[in-house]
Design an enzyme around this catalytic site. Structure first.
Site, short mmCIF file in Angstrom:
data_model
loop_
_atom_site.label_atom_id
_atom_site.label_comp_id
_atom_site.label_asym_id
_atom_site.label_seq_id
_atom_site.Cartn_x
_atom_site.Cartn_y
_atom_site.Cartn_z
N ASP A 281 0.86 -1.17 0.00
CA ASP A 281 0.00 0.00 0.00
C ASP A 281 0.91 1.24 0.00
O ASP A 281 2.14 1.15 0.10
CB ASP A 281 -0.97 -0.01 1.19
CG ASP A 281 -2.20 0.86 0.91
OD1 ASP A 281 -2.16 1.66 -0.05
OD2 ASP A 281 -3.19 0.76 1.64
C1 BGC Z 1 -5.04 3.12 0.06
C2 BGC Z 1 -5.20 2.08 -0.99
C3 BGC Z 1 -5.06 2.67 -2.36
C4 BGC Z 1 -3.73 3.38 -2.45
C5 BGC Z 1 -3.45 3.99 -3.81
C6 BGC Z 1 -3.82 3.97 -0.17
O1 BGC Z 1 -3.79 5.06 0.70
O2 BGC Z 1 -4.98 2.51 1.33
O3 BGC Z 1 -6.44 1.44 -0.85
O4 BGC Z 1 -5.17 1.69 -3.34
O5 BGC Z 1 -3.70 4.41 -1.49
O6 BGC Z 1 -4.22 5.08 -4.06
#
Ligand code: BGC
Length: 756
Positions: A281
């Protein structure tokens, strides 16, 4: 004969897959032989040039890094022309011409936005959910993308957690069915087609179990709980062939998930056999430094050792892995394996054959936000709404007379899409007022007043408005707003109060300690109820809310979540009865935050309580019952359904026999309607304590007024299985109780005995 033909076809398909895999291996092996260590590490780097960002860091020097071969993929940008121009840099200017992969948070639709995932789950309609993902993939690929960071399948039992909006609710069985449907919808059967993309199941793992419902917070649970309730949906996505997995921010067993060998090497790769792309993530590797498990070099090595392939935004891999390799903290094979899995994903997408496969500007003009997609969005949204109350059949509304449409969400396009709708333009959505006017016809007079702000708390509004003006305080005072609303209300036959949460009161970093209506809206609603006119509450929300007062005082409640681009039309369709609501909640609505965590598949204690009166020395509260306001699986219809008792094909079974459990469901009301018939099983005695009941099946049926249908569930020993103390997935002989009903607490039950 048929069987032989089928067998031959299967052998042919198997051989074809093997041949494709061999060709891919040969291609990737040849390419990797030319790559330097730096270029291999470069492939592990996922960057974002900005746009929809959720962390403090945004990648820098993206252009020059691409030229150097120091980038494997990009996310956060859209548009075939723009993506083509970036792809050209990689293909024309990097030494080995390796194309980039392009990702985005395509979560509930793309430009045509569908209801938030929690709402979609309330449809209990897997073909419908698959269709939403198929359309999302079609639009996203027409917009230049080939990787969607979805489905999010984190089980959540705590509505304070803002990201409960993004998943399928509290149940592992339903969550698993949804995971499969979404993966199928996104990926189709051939990833190299120009309208399919790689899905990414997230957030692995247990992200939804954050303590106190506070986002990113610590998670801690027993292995049995993990295997029984939290891991199944991720596994279902793997079994459905999902191409990628995203790690989570939380810790698990005192190790940050993004560095957990247990989660990734042992469970994901070995037990579940996942050999696709594993991405972190957003800056999750770097955040392990704050978790307190080492410096950037240490935590980056920890992640690679745990078989993570791609580092989202943080560049821990890019800046430290070579050093770790030289110091023997990671191996060349680990870097090779990660690089190979990324190149394989690109190969499967067909990017080596044609790096511009997803950059078709013609498709973008015809396939995005098309009339057909909007029509689907309207239909899908209507299926996601849940009728929570309908006293004296105040709904559906008559198509005559005067309706007072009142509330801060009635004319707010900005709030229709809900959280994580990065591809959607909220101003292309249909507001409730517009929808009502579209559907009402000439005999209805729709009067509108805002009535109140979503919240009067300016500091709170500022926090919610991080992505745009969702809570827009009025220049007029609350007294003025209220008096306008009452003027309108007094002219009407019925009041439709459109209240609830702003779109970003749920979603990432949007946890709430108080999940009731904001005070400004509560005051408005109380004043509307005081008029004595019938009040219908149309509720926008991304989480279960505490609605005790509302349930006691308004005549009807229609929960519309965040319905997406066509929300307003779909809401009007349901309010006027063009579609009879059939949604059922997939996360329990508590009476009070004090009951949280609250969920239907709880365990009996040694001092159980069965919703009777308070009893001293039982597991109950002094000040309120244990049971929720609305139980899991609950939702009404404009018609009514009656259930017969369960008839069983047998009551004594042995070994691998199968049981058929049947109920007759009859539509006893005046409207045609759909009903999600639910099967639960309980296992009263086992070597480990079991939930009071667990969902094991459901069927959505439709019935004309007066019509009956026999609904049969086939039950095998598979449905009796659970994880024992050795974490083996087993069933144990003895008594089981089969429950079939309209929601988790209103069921018919029958007992069976099943021997080994
Ligand atoms: C989130 C994810 C997301 C990623 C990319 C993160 O802050 O937890 O769910 O896919 O950002 O945008």
């Amino acid at each position: 004969m048929k069987k032989i033909v089928l067998g031959l076809l299967l052998i042919l398909a198997f051989n074809a897959t093997q041949a494709q895999d061999a060709a891919m291996n040969a291609f990737v092996t040849k390419l990797m032989a030319k790559m330097t260590v730096d270029e291999k590490i470069g492939q592990l780097n996922l960057v974002t040039p900005g746009g929809a960002v959720t962390g403090s860091v945004v990648s820098s020097d993206v252009d020059s890094k691409i030229r150097k071969g120091a980038v494997g993929g990009l996310f956060g940008i859209t548009g075939p022309a723009k993506i083509r121009s970036i792809q050209e840099i990689a293909v024309n200017n990097s030494r080995l011409h390796i194309p980039l992969i392009f990702g985005l948070d395509v979560i509930h639709g793309h430009q045509t936005t569908f209801p938030i995932p929690l709402a979609l789950s309330c449809s209990w309609d897997m073909p419908l959910i698959e269709r939403s993902a198929r359309i999302a993939a079609t639009e996203a690929t027409a917009d230049g993308l080939n990787w969607a960071f979805s489905p999010m399948v984190d089980i959540a039992r705590d509505p304070r957690w803002g990201r409960i909006a993004e998943g399928g609710g509290e149940d592992p069985y339903l969550g698993s069915q949804i995971a499969k449907a979404m993966v199928k919808g996104y990926q189709g059967s051939d990833l190299s087609k120009d309208n399919t993309l790689i899905a990414c199941v997230k957030h692995y793992a247990l992200y939804g179990a954050a303590e106190a419902g506070r986002d990113y917070n610590t998670t801690d649970m027993s292995r049995i709980k993990m295997y029984q309730y939290y891991l199944p949906p991720y596994k279902a996505a793997i079994d459905a062939g999902v191409g990628s997995v995203m790690t989570s921010f939380n810790e698990v067993d005192a190790v940050p998930a993004t560095g957990s060998k247990f989660l990734m090497n042992d469970v994901l790769r070995k037990q579940w056999g996942f050999n696709g792309l594993l991405v972190t993530d957003y800056t999750a590797i770097n955040e392990m430094v704050n978790h307190g498990v080492g410096d950037l070099q240490t935590v980056s090595a920890m992640s690679l050792n745990a078989s993570v392939d791609m580092d989202m935004v943080g560049e821990g891999f890019l800046t430290t892995l070579k050093k770790s390799l030289q110091e023997g903290k990671v191996t060349a094979k680990q870097i090779d394996d990660a690089c190979r899995r990324i190149l394989e994903a690109k190969y499967k997408l067909g990017l080596f054959a044609d790096p511009y496969r997803y950059c078709n500007e013609q498709r973008a003009t015809t396939e995005i936000l098309s009339a057909g997609n909007r029509k689907a969005a309207r239909e899908i949204a209507a299926h996601s709404f849940v009728l929570l109350k309908n006293q004296n059949q105040v709904l559906p509304l008559q198509k005559n007379g005067t309706i007072a449409l009142i509330g801060p969400l009635a004319e707010s396009k900005r709030n229709m899409l809900g959280t994580w709708s990065v591809g959607g333009d909220p101003y292309k959505s249909v507001s409730v007022l517009e929808g009502m006017k579209n559907v009402a016809g000439n005999n209805v007079n729709v009067l509108y007043a805002k009535g109140a702000n979503i919240s009067d708390d300016a500091a709170f509004a500022k926090r919610v408005n991080a992505f745009g003006p969702e809570i827009e305080p009025e220049a007029r005072s609350s007294e003025q707003l209220l008096s306008e609303a009452l003027d309108v209300a007094n002219k009407a036959d019925v009041i439709v109060a459109v209240l609830g949460e702003a779109a970003d009161m749920t979603g990432e970093a949007s946890s709430m300690a108080n999940i009731a209506l904001q005070e400004s809206q509560e005051n408005l609603l109380k004043a509307l109820v005081k008029t004595g006119k019938p009040v219908v509450l149309v509720l926008f929300n991304g989480r279960p809310m505490t609605l005790g007062w509302e349930n006691d005082h308004v005549n009807a409640i229609l929960d519309v979540w965040f319905g997406g681009t066509e929300a307003g039309n779909a809401i009007a369709d349901v309010l006027f009865g063009a579609y009879n609501p059939s949604g059922k909640i997939t996360a329990t609505f508590p009476r009070s935050v004090g009951q949280i965590p609250i969920y239907y598949n709880y365990k009996n204690t040694g001092r159980p309580y069965h919703n009777e009166e308070f009893a001293k020395f039982k597991s109950n509260y002094l000040d309120m019952p244990n049971d929720p306001l609305y139980p899991f699986g609950y939702g009404l219809s404009y018609t009514s359904f009656s259930y017969s008792n369960i008839s069983l094909s047998k009551t004594n079974l042995q070994g691998n026999e199968t049981l058929q459990a049947t109920v007759n469901v009859t539509n006893t009301g005046k409207y045609a309607g759909e009903e999600a018939v639910q099967l639960y099983i309980s296992d009263p005695v086992a070597t480990v304590t079991r939930s009071v009941k667990e969902l094991k099946g459901f069927q959505k049926i439709s019935l004309q007024p007066g019509e009956s249908k026999a609904v049969t569930f086939i039950i095998t020993p598979e449905e009796l299985k659970f994880y024992n103390t050795a974490l083996a997935y087993v069933w144990e002989p003895g008594e089981f109780i089969v429950h079939i009903g309209t929601n988790s607490s209103d069921v018919k039950s029958a007992s069976i005995n099943w021997k080994k």
